[in-house]
Motif scaffolding. Sequence first.
Motif, PDB file in Angstrom:
ATOM      1  N   TYR A  86       0.818  -1.210   0.000  1.00 51.89           N
ATOM      2  CA  TYR A  86       0.000   0.000   0.000  1.00 51.89           C
ATOM      3  C   TYR A  86       0.854   1.263   0.000  1.00 51.89           C
TER       4      TYR A  86
ATOM      5  N   SER B 271       2.105   1.990  -3.411  1.00 52.04           N
ATOM      6  CA  SER B 271       1.006   2.476  -4.246  1.00 52.04           C
ATOM      7  C   SER B 271       0.671   3.926  -3.922  1.00 52.04           C
ATOM      8  N   LYS B 272       0.626   4.241  -2.643  1.00 45.85           N
ATOM      9  CA  LYS B 272       0.312   5.613  -2.231  1.00 45.85           C
ATOM     10  C   LYS B 272       1.367   6.592  -2.717  1.00 45.85           C
TER      11      LYS B 272
ATOM     12  N   ASP C 274       0.799   7.217  -6.357  1.00 44.22           N
ATOM     13  CA  ASP C 274      -0.570   7.586  -6.750  1.00 44.22           C
ATOM     14  C   ASP C 274      -1.146   6.604  -7.763  1.00 44.22           C
TER      15      ASP C 274
ATOM     16  N   THR D 177      -3.522   4.368  -7.393  1.00 39.98           N
ATOM     17  CA  THR D 177      -4.980   4.275  -7.374  1.00 39.98           C
ATOM     18  C   THR D 177      -5.617   5.451  -8.109  1.00 39.98           C
TER      19      THR D 177
ATOM     20  N   GLY E 240     -11.122   5.968   2.868  1.00 40.88           N
ATOM     21  CA  GLY E 240     -10.411   6.699   1.837  1.00 40.88           C
ATOM     22  C   GLY E 240     -11.166   7.826   1.159  1.00 40.88           C
TER      23      GLY E 240
ATOM     24  N   ARG F 153      -6.393  13.110  -4.644  1.00 40.53           N
ATOM     25  CA  ARG F 153      -5.848  12.045  -3.807  1.00 40.53           C
ATOM     26  C   ARG F 153      -6.284  12.212  -2.344  1.00 40.53           C
TER      27      ARG F 153
ATOM     28  N   ARG G 143      -6.852   4.215   3.999  1.00 38.94           N
ATOM     29  CA  ARG G 143      -6.810   3.641   2.655  1.00 38.94           C
ATOM     30  C   ARG G 143      -7.473   4.556   1.657  1.00 38.94           C
ATOM     31  N   LYS G 144      -6.977   4.528   0.452  1.00 36.09           N
ATOM     32  CA  LYS G 144      -7.616   5.258  -0.657  1.00 36.09           C
ATOM     33  C   LYS G 144      -8.794   4.466  -1.158  1.00 36.09           C
TER      34      LYS G 144
END
Length: 230
Positions: free
Chosen positions: A47, A50-51, A54, A56, A126, A154, A229-230
Amino acid sequence: MINKVMDYKNRVLAIFKPKIFCISFQRTGTTSVGVFFKEHGYAVGSYGVSKKNDWTLSWFKGDYEKIFNSFDFKTNQVFEDDPWWCLSFYKVLFHRFPKAKFILLERDSDKWYDSMVNHSNGKILGNTYRHSKTYRRENEFYDANFNVDKLYSRDIDNLLLLTEDQREHYKNLYELRIREVKEFFNQFGSDRLFTSSLENPKKWNELGAFVGIKVAADYEVHANNTAARK
């Protein structure tokens, strides 16, 4: 120093190895899957990775190549959490990476929803706009007149609530999505998907057999990641 060398080696090797995607819904053992692979010498894009990239948000925009061309995507082999579980992204991954393998863990849908509610103290997880699209709560989002100038942002704003009123709605979506994933792989590549219940005590040994690694008979991991979490 040794760990850093091993991590560098694993990331270099990951460039040439088939990808492994955990496409389990959030709150269904995704973080534990990442820990499992890390402890068995794999380069894992979790995660936090991924964060940082960006990913997601790029997925939400439909800019898939931005994800696939990023350095962290190329130099990691295993990927867990979002955006890999999001909607039907697994179909894109399936065709884009024909040698990739996929992991789907599932759990009792009531326990899953309880975990969702507990994660953010009764608020959605998120970014509200993305969450409303993913869990089909668009009408509530628009009716609430939230700031539409930042739809593709975001921001983690948690603006909608998770209550008992939504339980059946979320459970139905969760169960339907699992069915759809299984149907897809049964039709087009059943040998590329590993499925197991989160409650299965032998799931890690069975997962090891699926990817071709030896796992200790008594191996166990449970990572309950409650980060936003997103």
